[in-house]
Design an enzyme around this catalytic site. Sequence first.
Site, PDB file in Angstrom:
ATOM      1  N   SER A 182       0.863  -1.184   0.000  1.00 57.59           N
ATOM      2  CA  SER A 182       0.000   0.000   0.000  1.00 57.59           C
ATOM      3  C   SER A 182       0.898   1.232   0.000  1.00 57.59           C
ATOM      4  O   SER A 182       1.669   1.424  -0.933  1.00 57.59           O
ATOM      5  CB  SER A 182      -0.944  -0.025   1.203  1.00 57.59           C
ATOM      6  N   THR A 183       0.859   2.045   1.046  1.00 53.78           N
ATOM      7  CA  THR A 183       1.657   3.266   1.095  1.00 53.78           C
ATOM      8  C   THR A 183       3.146   2.953   0.962  1.00 53.78           C
ATOM      9  O   THR A 183       3.686   2.145   1.697  1.00 53.78           O
ATOM     10  CB  THR A 183       1.420   4.011   2.419  1.00 53.78           C
ATOM     11  N   HIS A 209      -2.516  -1.098  -3.524  1.00 56.42           N
ATOM     12  CA  HIS A 209      -3.697  -0.257  -3.299  1.00 56.42           C
ATOM     13  C   HIS A 209      -3.618   0.987  -4.177  1.00 56.42           C
ATOM     14  O   HIS A 209      -2.801   1.883  -3.936  1.00 56.42           O
ATOM     15  CB  HIS A 209      -3.779   0.153  -1.827  1.00 56.42           C
ATOM     16  N   MET A 299      -0.068   1.067   4.867  1.00 55.11           N
ATOM     17  CA  MET A 299      -0.932   1.423   5.981  1.00 55.11           C
ATOM     18  C   MET A 299      -1.998   0.353   6.181  1.00 55.11           C
ATOM     19  O   MET A 299      -2.440  -0.286   5.238  1.00 55.11           O
ATOM     20  CB  MET A 299      -1.588   2.777   5.663  1.00 55.11           C
ATOM     21  N   ASP A 302      -4.349  -4.917   5.683  1.00 52.48           N
ATOM     22  CA  ASP A 302      -4.763  -5.760   4.559  1.00 52.48           C
ATOM     23  C   ASP A 302      -3.691  -6.811   4.288  1.00 52.48           C
ATOM     24  O   ASP A 302      -2.502  -6.509   4.253  1.00 52.48           O
ATOM     25  CB  ASP A 302      -4.979  -4.897   3.310  1.00 52.48           C
TER      26      ASP A 302
END
Length: 358
Positions: A182-183, A209, A299, A302
């Site tokens: 993600s991030t 993401h 972040m 998930d």
Amino acid sequence: MPVRVLIVDDSNFFQSRLKQIIGQHPGLEVVGVASNGQQGVSLARSLKPDVITMDFEMPVMDGVTAVRAIMAERPVPILMFSSLTYEGARITLDALAAGAVDFLPKDFAEVSRNSIVLTQKLHERLLTLAAGAPSSPQPVVKAPEPKRPQDIDFTRQPTPAQLKPRSRPSGAKPSLIVVGASTGGPVALMEVLASLPANYPVPILLVQHMPENFTRAFAERLNKQCAIAVREAVDGDLIKPGLALLAPGGKQMMVDRRGVVKILPDDERVNYKPSLDITFGAAANAYSDRVLGVVLTGMGSDGCKGAGLLKQRGAQIWSQDKDSCVIYGMPMAVARENLTDRVLSLKEIGPALAAEVR
């Protein structure tokens, strides 16, 4: 002390709305507003904010150039606001490569109304990025020349120095690798995939993401800069060696026992679209213990539930270490649940994936 935020945007309307939204949280404080990238660089130098929001298209100096200048002087977490178009996605990826750590779509309709979802998302993102502030500039990944790195002889056994101890007792090699992030993921995935040769013998599924349009631009960038082939997955794709398929933004990616990829337009079981939990779960059902799951920077949590399903089937899970993560959220979640077989730095993951399948 509240988190000090610098806003860099040439739109008076957007400046005003961001100040209002950010000001609603007691833990956030807007300390300055710049109308172009050059002013942003100057104010970042004088105000020393904890986090910066940055537009990408501005007069005098654009957002990507400003990000590069700020990160060269004094590294600070930068959140980009990006257009939802394909071109906006391409520019945002340039900004992430320059050192920005995350982005949010710049939706004027959502900003105009009093969107609770946007307010909560922006507050959470700014606080999290400030808490995980980098101590040095984010690395710009220099990938090998496109399609030209020397292939690895996967029939030759590696030396002991090339392999670290691992917990796979049978010595069986994975038939599928699933990597999620993600991030901070775009830079991390670039570094991992750039370490793999064009003849990499195991199929790869990627879950990052990202919204719609962004994943297509990201897959094209990865394909140009890495030796392994990369493209955005479509429904009915077949997984195969030497190919990495990226889950399309806003949709879910699954795989069956025949190696056929299924793209679902929606799935109400999870908030993330695409979700690593969904892809991990499908891989566990289809490939059981022949899966290697890799959880990179990001972040939230998930991938944790899906990693649990993989572990129940005897599969392996690797995770990125805290020091090399932009945000130590997703890898921390699997580590806390004792699901991680190996914890590796970002620079170690690509070479370890190559060694794992020799």
